[in-house]
Design a protein around this motif. Structure first.
Motif, PDB file in Angstrom:
ATOM      1  N   GLY A  15       0.784  -1.221   0.000  1.00 18.79           N
ATOM      2  CA  GLY A  15       0.000   0.000   0.000  1.00 18.79           C
ATOM      3  C   GLY A  15       0.820   1.276   0.000  1.00 18.79           C
ATOM      4  N   ASN A  16       0.101   2.393  -0.032  1.00 13.49           N
ATOM      5  CA  ASN A  16       0.702   3.723  -0.048  1.00 13.49           C
ATOM      6  C   ASN A  16      -0.006   4.566   1.000  1.00 13.49           C
ATOM      7  N   ARG A  17       0.661   4.842   2.091  1.00 15.23           N
ATOM      8  CA  ARG A  17       0.023   5.537   3.211  1.00 15.23           C
ATOM      9  C   ARG A  17       0.073   7.056   3.086  1.00 15.23           C
ATOM     10  N   TRP A  18       0.657   7.578   2.016  1.00 12.13           N
ATOM     11  CA  TRP A  18       0.587   9.021   1.782  1.00 12.13           C
ATOM     12  C   TRP A  18      -0.841   9.395   1.406  1.00 12.13           C
ATOM     13  N   ALA A  19      -1.344  10.493   1.963  1.00 14.60           N
ATOM     14  CA  ALA A  19      -2.706  10.943   1.666  1.00 14.60           C
ATOM     15  C   ALA A  19      -2.792  12.449   1.871  1.00 14.60           C
ATOM     16  N   ALA A  20      -3.893  13.031   1.404  1.00 14.27           N
ATOM     17  CA  ALA A  20      -4.126  14.466   1.561  1.00 14.27           C
ATOM     18  C   ALA A  20      -5.574  14.696   1.954  1.00 14.27           C
TER      19      ALA A  20
ATOM     20  N   GLY B 219       0.084  14.132   4.533  1.00 13.92           N
ATOM     21  CA  GLY B 219       0.806  13.339   5.514  1.00 13.92           C
ATOM     22  C   GLY B 219       0.607  11.860   5.306  1.00 13.92           C
ATOM     23  N   LEU B 220       0.778  11.101   6.382  1.00 12.89           N
ATOM     24  CA  LEU B 220       0.715   9.644   6.332  1.00 12.89           C
ATOM     25  C   LEU B 220      -0.428   9.122   7.191  1.00 12.89           C
ATOM     26  N   ILE B 221      -1.099   8.099   6.682  1.00 16.92           N
ATOM     27  CA  ILE B 221      -2.240   7.512   7.383  1.00 16.92           C
ATOM     28  C   ILE B 221      -1.770   6.397   8.308  1.00 16.92           C
ATOM     29  N   GLU B 222      -2.330   6.385   9.518  1.00 17.15           N
ATOM     30  CA  GLU B 222      -2.102   5.285  10.447  1.00 17.15           C
ATOM     31  C   GLU B 222      -3.457   4.835  10.987  1.00 17.15           C
TER      32      GLU B 222
END
Length: 370
Positions: free
Chosen positions: A209-214, A230-233
């Motif tokens: 996956g790709n945890r970068w998001a806006a 930023g990054l999703i957790e």
């Protein structure tokens, strides 16, 4: 208008190459240019029957396409779009000196942001990796804490945002055919780890996956935007349980019933047009084959029945259950910011933009060119 612009607008050779316009500069066009002054394109096929005419009208886009002549008129008139003049400017003295989350909290509590305008509405954008394909959807902010912005949703779909963020590798199927939403990945201990930054996190092509998001908030009444990257957790299951208990029962049933982003039904345009043609032909008494009166071909099964059957199944499953459990594929995620921009509209599009950028131990504040 420059001569080059006029030549481009009136060039007959280029007109055929340009895509047909469905909307052209809404709000910018001079009021004197009306639909009546724009010639409509002739029908390529004359309707031969009343039914065919109705089909033609029902499928018509209902919008005018500017000709090269009207394009010349449009670009020759000054724009009359909104000019961002109703709110005061934004200066660095108004910004929180150390923390963008506190600055967001200040803006969110602005008394001019009425609850009826749903200021918690925002757009979440994610991207698949390694294809880079971006998708966006409107969501609701449910929490803001000292770490970031929290939203809740279904994350078990490999076809939707869950597959983009957590990847098909982490969303291993709980069903033999992959039709059952997968549980959210268990990333225990995430909160105790150092916050990931662009220096130590890069999406992998191994399906993780790709945890970068806006996340973008648009408060048009105040002529403001907030842009978060930023990054999703994922939140812990215990954290998600707290919000889950506040949801009304129907929404809880709906969360269990929906396999978010799974295709429920597909049809080709030709079959839909033919169904519509037959129905309209019957209405106007055409010689087309008569459809039995108890059959409404415009009300065909389009997959909604499958969803409603799932709802009934879940209602039966949880009948008598006072506290419906949290689905394993549903929960909260937090967007941990790497940068946060605060945008204030100004006259002539010379907007005020201040961006917080995460450093090693503190946030830097930058003014950006509009």
């Amino acid at each position: 208008m420059s001569s080059n612009a006029a030549d481009w607008a009136n060039s007959p050779g280029d007109e055929a190459k340009r895509p047909k316009k469905l909307i052209f500069a809404p709000g910018d066009i001079d009021p004197s240019i009306t639909d009546a002054s724009i010639p409509s394109a002739p029908d390529t096929v004359a309707p031969s029957t009343a039914a065919a005419h109705l089909v033609t009208e029902s499928l018509r886009s209902g919008v005018s396409t500017p000709s090269s002549t009207t394009e010349s008129q449009m670009v020759a008139h000054p724009a009359r779009a909104h000019q961002f003049v109703s709110n005061p400017p934004l200066t660095v003295s108004q910004m929180h000196p150390t923390n963008p989350l506190h600055q967001f909290h200040n803006w969110f509590r602005d008394p001019r942001l009425l609850p009826s305008s749903a200021p918690e509405t925002c757009t979440l954008a994610t991207a698949s990796w390694p294809s880079g394909r971006v998708s966006a959807r409107v969501v609701y902010l449910k929490e803001l804490d000292e770490r970031g912005w929290v939203i809740y949703s279904n994350w078990g779909s490999r076809e939707g945002k869950g597959g983009q963020v957590f990847g098909t590798k982490n969303l291993s199927s709980t069903g033999s055919n992959g039709d059952v939403p997968a549980p959210m990945p268990d990333l225990s201990g995430t909160h105790d780890e150092p916050i990931l930054t662009d220096n130590n996190y890069t999406p992998s092509s191994d399906g993780s996956g790709n945890r970068w998001a806006a996340l973008t908030f648009n408060w048009s009444g105040l002529e403001r935007q907030v842009r978060v990257e930023g990054l999703i957790e994922p939140l812990s299951r215990e954290e998600s349980e707290v919000y889950w208990r506040t949801r009304e029962r129907g929404s809880q049933i709906g969360a269990w019933a929906s396999w978010q982003s799974k295709v429920l039904w597909t049809a080709e345009p030709a079959s839909l047009i033919e169904r519509r043609r037959k129905s309209l032909a019957q209405e106007v008494g055409s010689s087309a084959p008569v459809i039995p009166g108890d059959v409404d071909e415009t009300d065909i099964d389009d997959g909604r029945a499958m969803l409603e059957n799932r709802v009934r199944e879940m209602e039966k499953k949880f009948d008598g259950v006072e506290n419906i459990p949290l689905p394993p594929f549903w929960g909260g995620v937090r967007l941990v910011p790497e940068s946060v921009e605060f945008w204030q509209g100004r006259r002539s599009r010379l907007h005020d933009r201040f961006r917080y950028v995460r450093g090693e131990s503190q946030w830097r504040v930058q003014r950006l060119s509009p």
